[in-house]
Every structure is written in structure tokens, then in C-alpha cells.
Enzyme design. Sequence first.
Site, mmCIF file in Angstrom:
data_model
loop_
_atom_site.group_PDB
_atom_site.id
_atom_site.type_symbol
_atom_site.label_atom_id
_atom_site.label_comp_id
_atom_site.label_asym_id
_atom_site.label_seq_id
_atom_site.Cartn_x
_atom_site.Cartn_y
_atom_site.Cartn_z
ATOM 1 N N VAL A 15 -16.655 -8.435 -4.334
ATOM 2 C CA VAL A 15 -15.375 -9.137 -4.253
ATOM 3 C C VAL A 15 -15.135 -9.681 -2.849
ATOM 4 C CG1 VAL A 15 -12.882 -8.880 -4.425
ATOM 5 C CG2 VAL A 15 -14.348 -7.852 -6.163
ATOM 6 N N ASN A 117 -15.907 -1.150 5.936
ATOM 7 C CA ASN A 117 -14.952 -0.187 6.502
ATOM 8 C C ASN A 117 -15.703 1.003 7.084
ATOM 9 O OD1 ASN A 117 -12.274 -1.004 6.527
ATOM 10 N ND2 ASN A 117 -11.954 -0.513 4.381
ATOM 11 N N SER A 142 -9.407 -7.349 7.470
ATOM 12 C CA SER A 142 -8.223 -6.940 6.722
ATOM 13 C C SER A 142 -7.645 -8.136 5.988
ATOM 14 C CB SER A 142 -7.165 -6.348 7.663
ATOM 15 O OG SER A 142 -6.032 -5.936 6.917
ATOM 16 N N GLY A 143 -7.105 -7.870 4.810
ATOM 17 C CA GLY A 143 -6.458 -8.933 4.049
ATOM 18 C C GLY A 143 -6.796 -8.914 2.584
ATOM 19 N N LYS A 214 -8.997 -1.273 13.509
ATOM 20 C CA LYS A 214 -8.754 -1.459 12.071
ATOM 21 C C LYS A 214 -8.356 -0.134 11.418
ATOM 22 C CE LYS A 214 -8.746 -3.029 7.846
ATOM 23 N NZ LYS A 214 -9.827 -2.647 6.985
ATOM 24 N N HIS A 217 -4.828 0.328 12.198
ATOM 25 C CA HIS A 217 -4.113 -0.621 11.327
ATOM 26 C C HIS A 217 -3.883 0.006 9.959
ATOM 27 C CE1 HIS A 217 -4.363 -3.479 7.964
ATOM 28 N NE2 HIS A 217 -3.762 -4.372 8.721
ATOM 29 N N ASN A 218 -4.926 0.615 9.404
ATOM 30 C CA ASN A 218 -4.797 1.197 8.067
ATOM 31 C C ASN A 218 -3.891 2.426 8.074
ATOM 32 O OD1 ASN A 218 -6.652 -0.778 7.453
ATOM 33 N ND2 ASN A 218 -7.917 0.537 6.188
ATOM 34 N N GLU A 221 -0.545 1.096 7.987
ATOM 35 C CA GLU A 221 -0.354 0.600 6.622
ATOM 36 C C GLU A 221 0.051 1.733 5.685
ATOM 37 O OE1 GLU A 221 -3.528 -0.638 3.238
ATOM 38 O OE2 GLU A 221 -3.678 -1.783 5.105
ATOM 39 N N TYR A 222 -0.619 2.880 5.788
ATOM 40 C CA TYR A 222 -0.278 4.043 4.962
ATOM 41 C C TYR A 222 1.194 4.408 5.159
ATOM 42 C CZ TYR A 222 -4.892 5.735 3.326
ATOM 43 O OH TYR A 222 -6.092 5.899 2.692
ATOM 44 N N LYS A 292 -8.830 5.761 0.415
ATOM 45 C CA LYS A 292 -10.244 5.566 0.723
ATOM 46 C C LYS A 292 -10.668 6.194 2.045
ATOM 47 C CE LYS A 292 -11.036 1.460 -2.086
ATOM 48 N NZ LYS A 292 -11.557 0.060 -2.117
#
Length: 512
Positions: A15, A117, A142-143, A214, A217-218, A221-222, A292
Site C-alpha cells: 500500500v 517504521n 508519515s501520512g 518519527k 511523532h507517533n 499521535e497516540y 504497532k
Amino acid sequence: MTDSLCDIGFIGAGVMGKNLILNLADNGYRVCAFDLDHSRLNTLLEQDARETQGERERGGRPSRVETCNSYTELLAKVKAPHLIILSVPAGAPVDDVCNKLLDAGLKADDIVVDTGNSLWTHSVERAKRYEGKLIFFTTAVSGGEVGARFGPSLMPSGDPYAWSRIEPVWHAIAAKVDAASGQPIERFEPGNPVKEGEPCATYIGPIGSGHYVKMVHNGIEYADMQMICEAYHVMRSSLGMAPADIAAVFREWNRGPLNSYLIDISAEVLSTTDADTEQPLVDVILDRAGQKGTGLWTAVSSLEVGCPAPSIAEAVYARALSTRKVLRTRAAQKLQGPAVAPMEPARRAEAIAQLHDALYCAKICVYAQGFDLMKLAAREQGWQLDFAGIARIWRAGCIIRAVFLQSISDAYERDTRLSNLLLDDFFAGQIAEHQGNWRRAVADATINGIPVPALSSALSYYDAFRTESLPANLLQGQRDFFGAHTFSRVDRPEQQKYHVEWSEPERPVVGI
């Protein structure tokens, strides 16, 4: 012969890989793709044909996307020195591909870019392992699927020479923002990429630093997602609001300082109806959240570095607790909580305003935690991170993209040595103005028995951060009592250590 060769080799047409390939092609790069699963290559070619209206070759020019059947064929079809981009699962697959490329004839000046990742320490190890054999470079992406196709946020790190070759490629395919407003410039049209504006791609630093950024960043995000969910929970359970009504609130919030991708998609989820039951979709989704690992990595790193990031950790714990559905169902039948009194409609608007401010203030604290973690890790690793630049590349393309990030970038532009985001005058003023509602929202949720671990931990972080004298003095006394760990004194130089010969307290005698 050189003109017929591809500019870039690409391995992995899943993907993310497929969409990155089409993004590269839209921006004028000829790509040769390889994947062990040949059906993915067929899907790639079919989509490319649809998006270019079936004209894969126009005017005798070579097609913009080609495929191949082996690593050797891939290298033969790409210009030397080779630029090979990987979009494969993190871990052993990255090493497997690198080794197969070396067997196929990859040279020391060829560049391999890992866009998966990967854990940042693994990237550091790989760069050392392949030194002198190939140039191993990393770029965290990211995105999601849409970002990969039409403009992601990119966090590259590694050899500066490699960056000089990769920079124009990444600047071309990255998300773009308007320089004046900081707002994303978005266009979701195959073959018509956004070329104007500032690209959301900047060189982060030495190998591993990009994946570390990153990772943080995640982690942010969490926490951001968890806090939005907590606001939803309060509106649903305490205010008695339907999902569609909460969606309307989120859309209103999205017009102000909380404007963000995550608020936007939350409104979409809440306003969606399930086709099978005609119920709100959110009501038929099982409340068991997956992860993840990147949020967990952030929480672990914060403990290793010694940087408090409690709201990020609480967001990870919240997902872990959500997976214990069977146990929670049993507990719900046995454990008592407070009776929740129905809220009067006149009070609802006030409670929603309190939740808005709670989310805004907690969000400031979460970013303060994340940027503080990056600062301490950079000091430990010897990285020179540009925090204003990092905030800028998160303004578009990535999952946490938000208008809020422009203010963070401005804060670090004003003071490049800013110790903590909470010490910036703008953010200190924002919390001072809105903290009353934040405290009332957390208090009301607690009184009503509604868990708000991320919102409340952010408040505790803020209060601890602004407290000059914490009770760690008693803690140090306890440690010295049972373990002779020593302590410093407030009236002597801190480096001098002291120990007390404590007497054991008298213990009461308990009769039988």
C-alpha cells in the site's frame, strides 16, 4: 542508453510503496519497481494505467513506471550510481533486501533508503554494518496511504552526501504548506502534484535521528488520539450526547485552535452510519484498540532518557487496557462507581467549552513532553535537531498535522534554545487563560467516574513542572533510610552527599 534507464529503483509495492511510486512518477521520476509478490506489481501497473488514462507510452517515450523480476534486473534498469528506495516491513526484511542487492552487484556509492517504521537504533546498526559496501540512508514517512500518494511528511537522516542526492526527490513528493499561513496546500489529483509552497521534508541529522523524530511523532499521535477519545467519552457518557451531536462539536472545534486532521477524521467517524444496522458506526466498533509499537517505543525511550512523558505513556496504557475486554466486562458487573446524574441541557454548553479548553491545554503539554524528549535524546546522541524545522514539516502530510504546529514552530524560531515549550510566553499565556476550564473538566470527569488518563496526566505534568519544591525530598529520605542511598542538602553544594544513621522505628507488638 542512459536516457532509457529509470531514475529510481523501488522495492516493495504494498500500500505505502505503491503510492510512493505513483507520487514519484507524478513528479517526473521514472521508477523501476520490484516486489516478491508479482500481483502487487500488476496492481501498480493497472492503477498507473488508469490514472494516466491508459497511455503508458506517449510519443515514443518510455513508461514512467516499469517493473522487473529480480534484483539484478532492477539494478540493470536504474541509472548508476543507484538510488534504491525500500518500502518493506521493518526488521529482518530490510537486511535481507540489502544483502540481496549486494549480491546483485550494488556498489559502495549506491544509496539504499529505508522508508519503513524501523526502530532508530536498528538504523544506526545497519549504517555501521554496510559501511563501505553501500550508503544506508533512512527516511521516516508519515501520512498513511493518502499522504504517500499525494504528499507525505518526510523525516530523512543519514549521510549528508546521500541527502544532497535525495533532497530534490523528497522535496518534490513531500506535502506542501503555504509559507504565509502555515496551512496545507492539498490537491488529490493523480498527475497534478502540488509544486508550490514549502515542502514538509527537511534533513533531520545523522543516521537514526529521523526515525527517532518519527517515533516521537507517533507517541504524540497516540496521546492526541487518546485525548480526543476521552473528550468523546465524557460527551457521550456524562453529557448524554449522540455521536452525530459530538461530530458537530468536533467540526466546530476544527474551526479554532484545535483545527487538525485528527479532529476532522474523528468527526467523520462519529457522523458515519453502519450500513448493516443503520446504527452509528462507532457503536458497532469493538472497543479494543491495536498498536504497532511506536508509541510503546516512545514511552520506553522516555524512561531510558529520564524525560517525563506521562501522557504518551498513559495513551499506550489505555490501548493495553482496552485489549482486556473480557476482564473489563467482568469488572463492570462487580466494581461500583459513582452514580452519574443527568446533566441539565443548560449546563451542557459550559461543559463542552470546558472540554475544549482541557483538550487544548493538554495538547500543549503533550507536545512539550515530546519536544523535551527529542531535546534530551539529541543531547545524549550528539544530534543537532532543528525543532522549528521539525514542527514545520509536521504542518501537512502527517497524521498529527494541525494549525497548532505553526505556533510551535514560531516558539522555537523566537528562541532556538527554548528549554521547554511550556516556558514560551505564548503557550504559558494560553494555559494561564484556559486552565480553569481544564481543571473543571478533569474534576467533573473524575467525579462522574469517567476515565481521562491522558487529559489528567497532562494536568499533573503541568502542575509538577510549575512546582518549585516537589515531595522528592521525603522520597530521598526514604531511600537513604532503607538503602543508604544518600541525599543532597538545600543549604550545601548539591554534589556533596549526606547519610543519616537512622534508628529503626519502634514496631508495635501484635498479639494473637
